[in-house]
Scaffold this motif. Structure first.
Motif, PDB file in Angstrom:
ATOM      1  N   ASN A 143     -41.656  49.251 -39.668  1.00 49.85           N
ATOM      2  CA  ASN A 143     -40.213  49.316 -39.859  1.00 49.85           C
ATOM      3  C   ASN A 143     -39.858  49.947 -41.205  1.00 49.85           C
ATOM      4  O   ASN A 143     -40.574  49.785 -42.193  1.00 49.85           O
ATOM      5  N   THR A 144     -38.733  50.655 -41.210  1.00 48.04           N
ATOM      6  CA  THR A 144     -38.248  51.289 -42.443  1.00 48.04           C
ATOM      7  C   THR A 144     -37.015  50.578 -43.002  1.00 48.04           C
ATOM      8  O   THR A 144     -36.497  50.989 -44.041  1.00 48.04           O
ATOM      9  N   ARG A 145     -36.570  49.524 -42.338  1.00 53.27           N
ATOM     10  CA  ARG A 145     -35.352  48.842 -42.766  1.00 53.27           C
ATOM     11  C   ARG A 145     -35.611  47.758 -43.809  1.00 53.27           C
ATOM     12  O   ARG A 145     -34.738  47.477 -44.632  1.00 53.27           O
ATOM     13  N   ASP A 154     -41.374  55.037 -37.618  1.00 51.96           N
ATOM     14  CA  ASP A 154     -40.772  53.711 -37.448  1.00 51.96           C
ATOM     15  C   ASP A 154     -40.344  53.449 -36.016  1.00 51.96           C
ATOM     16  O   ASP A 154     -39.707  52.430 -35.729  1.00 51.96           O
ATOM     17  N   SER A 155     -40.683  54.338 -35.103  1.00 51.93           N
ATOM     18  CA  SER A 155     -40.306  54.219 -33.696  1.00 51.93           C
ATOM     19  C   SER A 155     -41.543  54.072 -32.819  1.00 51.93           C
ATOM     20  O   SER A 155     -42.430  54.935 -32.831  1.00 51.93           O
ATOM     21  N   THR A 156     -41.604  52.995 -32.042  1.00 48.43           N
ATOM     22  CA  THR A 156     -42.718  52.812 -31.116  1.00 48.43           C
ATOM     23  C   THR A 156     -42.707  53.883 -30.043  1.00 48.43           C
ATOM     24  O   THR A 156     -43.763  54.390 -29.643  1.00 48.43           O
ATOM     25  N   HIS A 179     -42.277  44.419 -36.576  1.00 47.01           N
ATOM     26  CA  HIS A 179     -41.709  45.713 -36.958  1.00 47.01           C
ATOM     27  C   HIS A 179     -40.756  46.228 -35.882  1.00 47.01           C
ATOM     28  O   HIS A 179     -39.696  46.790 -36.187  1.00 47.01           O
ATOM     29  N   SER A 180     -41.138  46.029 -34.622  1.00 52.68           N
ATOM     30  CA  SER A 180     -40.289  46.475 -33.516  1.00 52.68           C
ATOM     31  C   SER A 180     -38.960  45.725 -33.498  1.00 52.68           C
ATOM     32  O   SER A 180     -37.897  46.317 -33.266  1.00 52.68           O
ATOM     33  N   MET A 183     -36.532  46.889 -36.143  1.00 53.45           N
ATOM     34  CA  MET A 183     -35.901  48.160 -35.781  1.00 53.45           C
ATOM     35  C   MET A 183     -35.006  48.047 -34.554  1.00 53.45           C
ATOM     36  O   MET A 183     -34.469  49.051 -34.070  1.00 53.45           O
ATOM     37  N   ASP A 184     -34.806  46.809 -34.044  1.00 49.89           N
ATOM     38  CA  ASP A 184     -33.923  46.570 -32.885  1.00 49.89           C
ATOM     39  C   ASP A 184     -34.326  47.396 -31.662  1.00 49.89           C
ATOM     40  O   ASP A 184     -33.462  47.878 -30.900  1.00 49.89           O
ATOM     41  N   GLU A 185     -35.618  47.549 -31.449  1.00 45.54           N
ATOM     42  CA  GLU A 185     -36.069  48.297 -30.281  1.00 45.54           C
ATOM     43  C   GLU A 185     -35.887  47.472 -29.002  1.00 45.54           C
ATOM     44  O   GLU A 185     -36.231  46.284 -28.991  1.00 45.54           O
ATOM     45  N   THR A 190     -38.858  49.969 -24.121  1.00 44.52           N
ATOM     46  CA  THR A 190     -39.763  50.707 -25.015  1.00 44.52           C
ATOM     47  C   THR A 190     -41.197  50.703 -24.507  1.00 44.52           C
ATOM     48  O   THR A 190     -41.905  51.720 -24.583  1.00 44.52           O
TER      49      THR A 190
END
Length: 263
Positions: A143-145, A154-156, A179-180, A183-185, A190
């Motif tokens: 995550n980058t947040r 930062d994206s699965t 981390h996911s 990032m609110d995935e 996903t």
């Protein structure tokens, strides 16, 4: 649903001030863990780690492929691949099936597509080195947040795209539920159709990156979905424990395992 096997990340779990790292291996084994993992091998006593793991019949689930340099920059590839050769040797010594790789930070001002292509090239070359060794490489989105501002991957979903372009069984994804979640995935959206690319899973709750149940993420439901969809790798407990009580950590692992097995 297959029965999960849990790994304790000993960088945070079973750690005590000024302790000897190998003592954490003993504590993890006594707490019922069948495997453990760690980050850097270069600052560890590999021979002692091997001996203590053998003594307690506990497996080593994974460690980091060193050095940790941005693979988004082709100028780093030769150095990283030379380090990967050493990392593979350590992995074979410890019977480690997984080395964890990170993409590194985004290069400011550089074309993002070119950086992704550089990452693919590095991983393809790594796959050639890994072929026949019994060791796999897991690329980890972060995550980058909160924890890793500036990190490239930062994206699965984007990580899955990278792995598809690499196109080698030696390379997959380390999927970290924490981390996911940061990032609110959308979880199932996903992961659907991509579980076969996941080689290892990390668990921590959010917010705080503490143990399961400390935050708002339904980790049991998400892990059960993964197991129902044929994920067969280990589940690594990589969190900052809110307790230093070793018995409490042992009980937490047992409770979590029972919750996953419940119908």
């Amino acid at each position: 649903m297959s029965k999960p096997e849990f790994s304790a990340c000993l960088e945070w779990l079973f750690a005590e001030p000024s302790d000897v790292f190998v003592d954490r291996i003993s504590r993890a084994a006594e707490a019922g863990f069948s495997a453990f993992e760690f980050w850097l091998w270069s600052n560890k006593d590999i021979d002692s780690m091997f001996s203590v793991a053998e003594e307690h019949d506990i497996a080593v689930a994974g460690c980091v492929a060193e050095p940790m340099v941005p693979l988004t920059d082709p100028a780093n590839h030769e150095r990283w691949l030379a380090g990967l050769e050493q990392s593979i040797a350590v992995a074979k010594r410890l019977r480690v099936p997984l080395l964890i790789a990170q993409a590194g930070d985004e290069i400011q001002g550089a074309d993002r597509r070119s950086q992704a292509e550089a990452l693919v090239i590095a991983l393809r070359r790594a796959a050639e080195m890994l072929s026949g060794t019994g060791v796999r490489l897991g690329l980890e989105p972060l995550n980058t947040r909160v924890d890793h501002p500036g990190y490239f991957l930062d994206s699965t979903s984007e990580a899955f795209e990278v792995i598809e372009k690499v196109g080698r069984a030696e390379v997959g994804i380390v999927y970290d539920l924490y981390h996911s979640a940061v990032m609110d995935e959308p979880f199932e959206e996903t992961l659907s159709g991509h579980v076969d690319k996941i080689v290892h899973v990390h668990v921590a709750d959010h917010p705080g990156r503490h143990e399961p149940g400390s935050g708002s993420v339904d980790l049991v439901r998400r892990l059960r979905w993964l197991l129902d969809n044929h994920y067969a790798g280990r589940i690594g407990f990589e969190f900052k424990p809110m307790t230093t009580d070793h018995q409490a950590l042992a009980g937490m692992r047992a409770d979590f395992e029972r919750s996953l097995a419940a119908v």
